[in-house]
Design an enzyme around this catalytic site. Structure first.
Site, PDB file in Angstrom:
ATOM      1  N   CYS A   1     -14.875  44.010  50.919  1.00  0.00           N
ATOM      2  CA  CYS A   1     -15.211  43.298  49.708  1.00  0.00           C
ATOM      3  C   CYS A   1     -15.079  44.161  48.476  1.00  0.00           C
ATOM      4  CB  CYS A   1     -16.631  42.776  49.773  1.00  0.00           C
ATOM      5  SG  CYS A   1     -16.980  41.778  48.331  1.00  0.00           S
TER       6      CYS A   1
ATOM      7  N   CYS B   1     -20.512  35.559  49.396  1.00  0.00           N
ATOM      8  CA  CYS B   1     -19.424  36.511  49.369  1.00  0.00           C
ATOM      9  C   CYS B   1     -18.684  36.372  50.682  1.00  0.00           C
ATOM     10  CB  CYS B   1     -19.957  37.918  49.210  1.00  0.00           C
ATOM     11  SG  CYS B   1     -18.649  39.057  48.851  1.00  0.00           S
TER      12      CYS B   1
ATOM     13  N   CYS C   1     -16.928  39.297  52.637  1.00  0.00           N
ATOM     14  CA  CYS C   1     -17.870  40.047  53.451  1.00  0.00           C
ATOM     15  C   CYS C   1     -18.285  39.240  54.662  1.00  0.00           C
ATOM     16  CB  CYS C   1     -19.139  40.322  52.664  1.00  0.00           C
ATOM     17  SG  CYS C   1     -18.929  41.572  51.449  1.00  0.00           S
TER      18      CYS C   1
ATOM     19  N   ARG D   1     -26.356  41.201  47.735  1.00  0.00           N
ATOM     20  CA  ARG D   1     -26.424  39.878  48.354  1.00  0.00           C
ATOM     21  C   ARG D   1     -27.358  39.829  49.557  1.00  0.00           C
ATOM     22  NH1 ARG D   1     -22.066  40.698  45.667  1.00  0.00           N
ATOM     23  NH2 ARG D   1     -21.241  39.050  44.380  1.00  0.00           N
TER      24      ARG D   1
ATOM     25  N   CYS E   1     -18.728  43.150  46.037  1.00  0.00           N
ATOM     26  CA  CYS E   1     -19.819  44.046  46.426  1.00  0.00           C
ATOM     27  C   CYS E   1     -19.195  45.340  46.933  1.00  0.00           C
ATOM     28  CB  CYS E   1     -20.728  43.444  47.472  1.00  0.00           C
ATOM     29  SG  CYS E   1     -20.101  42.008  48.297  1.00  0.00           S
TER      30      CYS E   1
ATOM     31  N   SER F   1     -23.743  37.487  53.787  1.00  0.00           N
ATOM     32  CA  SER F   1     -23.234  36.115  53.754  1.00  0.00           C
ATOM     33  C   SER F   1     -23.046  35.535  55.151  1.00  0.00           C
ATOM     34  CB  SER F   1     -21.946  36.031  52.925  1.00  0.00           C
ATOM     35  OG  SER F   1     -22.247  36.372  51.588  1.00  0.00           O
TER      36      SER F   1
ATOM     37  N   HIS G   1     -20.314  48.241  51.819  1.00  0.00           N
ATOM     38  CA  HIS G   1     -19.894  48.484  53.203  1.00  0.00           C
ATOM     39  C   HIS G   1     -19.633  49.962  53.450  1.00  0.00           C
ATOM     40  CE1 HIS G   1     -19.948  44.295  54.210  1.00  0.00           C
ATOM     41  NE2 HIS G   1     -19.356  44.041  53.063  1.00  0.00           N
TER      42      HIS G   1
ATOM     43  N   GLU H   1     -17.007  34.994  45.752  1.00  0.00           N
ATOM     44  CA  GLU H   1     -15.963  35.827  46.304  1.00  0.00           C
ATOM     45  C   GLU H   1     -15.452  35.138  47.560  1.00  0.00           C
ATOM     46  OE1 GLU H   1     -13.289  38.139  47.889  1.00  0.00           O
ATOM     47  OE2 GLU H   1     -14.971  37.441  49.058  1.00  0.00           O
TER      48      GLU H   1
END
Lengths: 340, 556
Positions: B60, B543, B546, B476, B63, B499, B67, B13
């Site tokens: 994101c 990702c 993110c 993640r 995912c 990430s 959040h 991503e």
């Protein structure tokens, strides 16, 4: 070698004639066309070459791509392998780095003037484009280069259409939508955060079937998907008209499925076909699941439609108390404006 | 010495760039950079904390949900709101469903092509692929006819000359080791997983209204009502449907994902030698009725599984010495997220550029450190912490996978271990979802329809000032949101995401981030086709939306 037609592609993938016809009929329904158009769609699918698609990601969250991955009519496998020839898409393509850039440049050269461009994410203009770079180049540069020889652009999702969340105040990176940068190409805006994949596939099929882009509203959104207010198609409209509202999360009215207007629902101000096509193959949509609409298909909804919840402190609640005629007049006004 | 650039890094991503120095066929040094910033934290300032989750969920879309979850937990922590058990259960179902679906998509659609040569599948004998399939699983699509049909489709696709998403892959690269039959098996399941992911995620669509970006979260609970006597609420229909999608998840992970993972990994056991890290952080997940978390939180230092340190958010600091920001107290200090600052300070090359200035600042990502140490987060951290803490289910499944691969616990500190750990988490989570459904049904049976605690819904009930932290062990890895509320509005909103941990650039001491470190020593057969680097990078499931569009804000 000639490119294969969409129907050939589907047959090759083991789709029966019967399934194929069903797909064409469903598409006609999403587009709001009568069944008399079905033969025309069938013919187009049988004869048209697969269009080449180049998919660009800028200031995005990939939610639009994820939404497209949930496609059911046709499925994502069919879209990627049969309906279109997807030459560039950073999230799923095998190639990386220089090889990926080669795929992009090969495609726009080879299919000059013919390829469709899908854009996901906003474009960052501020400070020479430093906030969004791919392969060492800015999103502004890449967008201009790819737009130059494209047949048309589909701006997918609220960021690519209107600037979306990066553009929310104070817009730290100077984010804009595609139509703010590209003025000389046909653009279709499929708004929504994310957009509903059924509207994306229907746009592709419309283009293939009728050889042109669908009729658009003043914000370049197809009328077949954004022509009617959520409120006017909402399954809870009856409760609004009779003044029956959910007052609190989990109260009896909320459990029974009464209107969510007093909790902050923006359905009366939002053009989108959520109530009719719903999400994830018709499973649900926000109002159906009990949460207010947040106007995600409208420009600047992050600023213009927040606060998303109504409470006794918000100006929205003051409006909501004048239920019935007052609210409907507001909705009617919005509608007239939109259809100009 | 060759300076190698991968930009864009695809099948992740977002927008990532990797620069590496290669000599004598090995990576000597590596630099991970995020090339995009949106400034969402800047946008959050002054908004209503109750709707923060709607905004930050848009960090994101891959995912999606994560959040939103961390955000509502941060606000609930700040306002001291206790969430009803039903709301936790509905959240657990959404979190679990997301985790299982996301890990399968990662394995087949983002990671598999690093190990699977699609073009080689054309040479496979479908009968032998069928034998292979039957030897590892009872999955129903396992006949020679089935694999022949998949191969024919692939053949026609390739012969047509329009390879689409498969064009310009590193096909035929010497690092591909699978026999054609296994490649064909994997390609067939790549396609099946495309259909499966769309169906299995309907659990989230039912409970969350839609996917991606579900819309029934709420500070204090959930907005989806429960009432077995209503047709507009969670009722018996819903419970039946949830069970259907839970079973669909278990079946695919058990019969397709895990067997494929083991079959493919058994050809790449040398990848237990590359891609490892030493420090790990897991924040735990899935609140149980007891108040404990089902998967435990903890910190591992220097590969020492004998001592698991408790997690304390006060020990998290972020550095920007090598990131495109500046701090008011100088670029060498670390700041806790509650005191975080976000002042962009781009000193990189003007686009278009060929190389980054890796001796200076080179990423939009910050460098989070725990007690000054870089931390790997994600499935491997989660598995190691749970395993070392004696977690029964994780231990059983990990032992099963290690036994089948003939590897030991020390081999898990690697690219292969990371990819295997993701499968372990997917399987234990797929099973656990059934328990959450049963518990929800039992609560409804008891007459408990509560979905939200609305005592603090009205901002008038809030204190003048409040601070909170929300943790969520996302697919993640460990994710944390930090909020400061003042006068009913967001004063400061900050996020330290998986990430950011994994893809962090160097810190104030010049210590590499986890991905950078993991790349050192990776063999590179052909610097023009850096397939091996992608294996390790993808094993982290980066990702970037993110990790790197995310920086905390505190405007002076």
């Amino acid at each position: 070698m000639d490119r294969e037609t969409i129907y050939e592609g589907l047959v090759r993938r083991g789709v029966s004639r019967r399934e194929f016809l069903k797909f064409c009929a469903t598409t006609a329904a999403v587009l709001g066309l009568s069944s008399s158009y079905v033969p025309q769609i069938v013919e187009a699918m049988e004869k048209k070459e697969k269009p080449v698609v180049v998919w660009l990601h800028f200031q995005d969250c990939t939610g639009c791509s994820e939404s497209v991955l949930r496609a059911t009519k046709p499925t994502i496998g069919q879209i990627v392998l049969d309906i279109v020839s997807l030459e560039y898409h950073e999230t799923i393509m095998a190639a990386a780095g220089h090889q990926a850039e080669k795929s992009l440049h090969d495609a726009i050269k080879k299919y000059k003037g013919k390829y469709l461009t899908v854009v996901e994410g906003s474009i960052s203009q501020k400070d020479g484009g430093i906030y969004c770079c791919i392969g060492g180049r800015s999103s502004v540069d890449i967008m201009k280069e790819v737009a130059k020889d494209t047949a048309a652009i589909i701006a997918l999702g609220n960021c690519a259409t209107f600037g979306g969340i990066p553009q929310a105040k104070p817009n730290p990176t100077g984010a804009i939508g595609v139509m703010d940068l590209i003025k000389d190409k046909p653009i279709v805006n499929l708004a929504g955060c994310p957009p509903n994949v059924e509207n994306f596939t229907a746009t592709l099929v419309y283009y293939l079937t009728f050889g042109k882009l669908p009729a658009l509203d003043r914000l370049k959104r197809p009328l077949f998907a954004y022509g009617i207010l959520i409120h006017d198609n909402c399954e809870r409209r009856g409760y609004f008209d009779t003044g029956q509202f959910a007052k609190s999360w989990g109260d009896k009215n909320h459990r029974l499925g009464y209107c969510l207007y007093e909790l902050g629902c923006k359905g009366p101000f939002t053009y989108h076909n959520c109530p009719t096509i719903r999400w994830n193959d018709g499973v649900s949509w926000p109002v159906m699941a009990g949460h207010p609409c947040v106007a995600c298909s409208e420009p600047k909804f992050w600023d213009n439609y927040a606060p998303f919840y109504a409470d006794s402190n918000s100006s929205f609640f003051a409006k909501a108390t004048k239920i019935g005629l007052g609210a409907m007049a507001v909705a009617g006004l919005t509608k007239k404006e939109n259809k100009e | 010495m060759a300076r190698l650039v991968i930009d864009p890094v695809t099948r992740i991503e977002g927008h990532m760039r990797c620069e590496a120095v290669v000599a004598d066929g090995k990576v000597k040094d590596a630099y991970s950079s995020c090339t995009m910033w949106r400034g969402i934290e800047v946008i959050m300032k002054g908004r209503d904390p109750r709707e923060a989750w709607i905004f930050v969920q848009r960090l994101c879309g891959v995912c999606t949900t994560v959040h939103a979850i961390a955000s509502i937990r941060a606000v609930e922590d700040a306002l001291k709101i206790k969430v009803p058990r039903n709301a936790d259960l509905i959240r657990n179902l959404i979190i679990g469903n997301q985790c299982v679906q996301d890990h399968v998509i990662h394995f087949y659609h983002l990671h598999a092509l690093d190990w699977v040569d699609v073009v080689s599948a054309l040479k496979a004998d479908p009968a032998k692929t069928s034998e292979l399939a039957k030897s590892i699983s009872s999955w129903h699509n396992n006949s020679a006819t089935y694999f022949k049909a998949v191969q024919d489709k692939l053949k026609a696709f390739v012969e047509r000359g329009q390879l689409g998403i498969f064009s310009n892959g590193y096909w035929g690269h010497p690092a591909y080791k699978l026999p054609p039959e296994a490649n064909l098996l994997a390609v067939a399941h790549y396609l099946e997983a495309l259909d499966w992911q769309r169906e299995v995620i309907k659990m989230m669509a039912i409970l969350g209204a839609k996917n991606p970006h579900p819309q029934t979260f709420l500070v204090g609970g959930m907005a989806i009502p429960i009432d077995p006597e209503s047709q507009n609420a969670i009722n018996a229909h819903t419970i039946a449907a949830l069970n259907k999608y839970a079973d669909m998840g278990i079946e695919f992970v058990e019969k397709v994902y895990i067997p494929d993972l083991i079959a493919i990994a058994s050809f790449y056991k040398d990848w237990t030698k590359y891609g490892g890290n030493s420090n790990f952080l897991a924040c735990g997940e899935y609140p149980e009725a007891t108040g404990k978390l089902w998967l435990p939180a903890g910190v591992i230092k220097n590969k020492n599984l004998k001592e698991i340190y408790p997690l304390d958010h006060k020990k998290v600091m972020e550095y920007i010495t090598r990131s495109y920001y500046t701090y008011s107290k100088g670029d060498k200090v670390g700041l806790h997220p509650w005191d975080g600052e976000t002042t962009p300070n781009y000193t990189g090359p003007k686009p278009p550029y060929e190389y980054l200035n890796v001796d200076g600042k080179y990423s939009w990502g910050k460098a989070p450190r725990y007690e000054e140490l870089p931390m790997e987060v994600g499935p491997l951290a989660r598995v190691l912490v749970a395993y070392a803490s004696g977690h029964k289910e994780v231990k059983e499944v990990t032992d099963m996978v290690m036994k089948k691969l003939g590897i030991g616990l020390n081999d898990m500190f690697s690219t292969l271990g990371r990819t295997a750990a993701r499968g372990v988490i997917a399987l234990v989570t797929a099973y656990k979802i059934k328990d959450f459904i049963s518990e929800l049904a039992a609560n409804i049976k008891k007459g408990d329809y509560t979905i939200a605690n609305t005592e603090k819904w009205d901002p008038k009930t809030w204190p003048q000032e409040a601070k909170g932290v929300g943790w969520h062990d996302a697919p993640r890895g460990a994710l944390s949101h930090y909020i400061v509320i003042k006068n009913k509005k967001i004063e400061n909103y900050q996020m330290v995401v998986p990430s950011t941990w994994n893809l962090s650039p160097r810190d104030h001491k010049g210590v590499r981030g986890p991905v950078e470190e993991a790349l050192i020593g990776t063999p590179v057969a052909d610097p023009k086709q850096p397939l091996e680097l992608l294996r390790t990078i993808h094993s982290f499931d980066p990702c970037m939306a993110c990790g790197m569009h995310v920086i905390e804000v505190k405007e002076e």
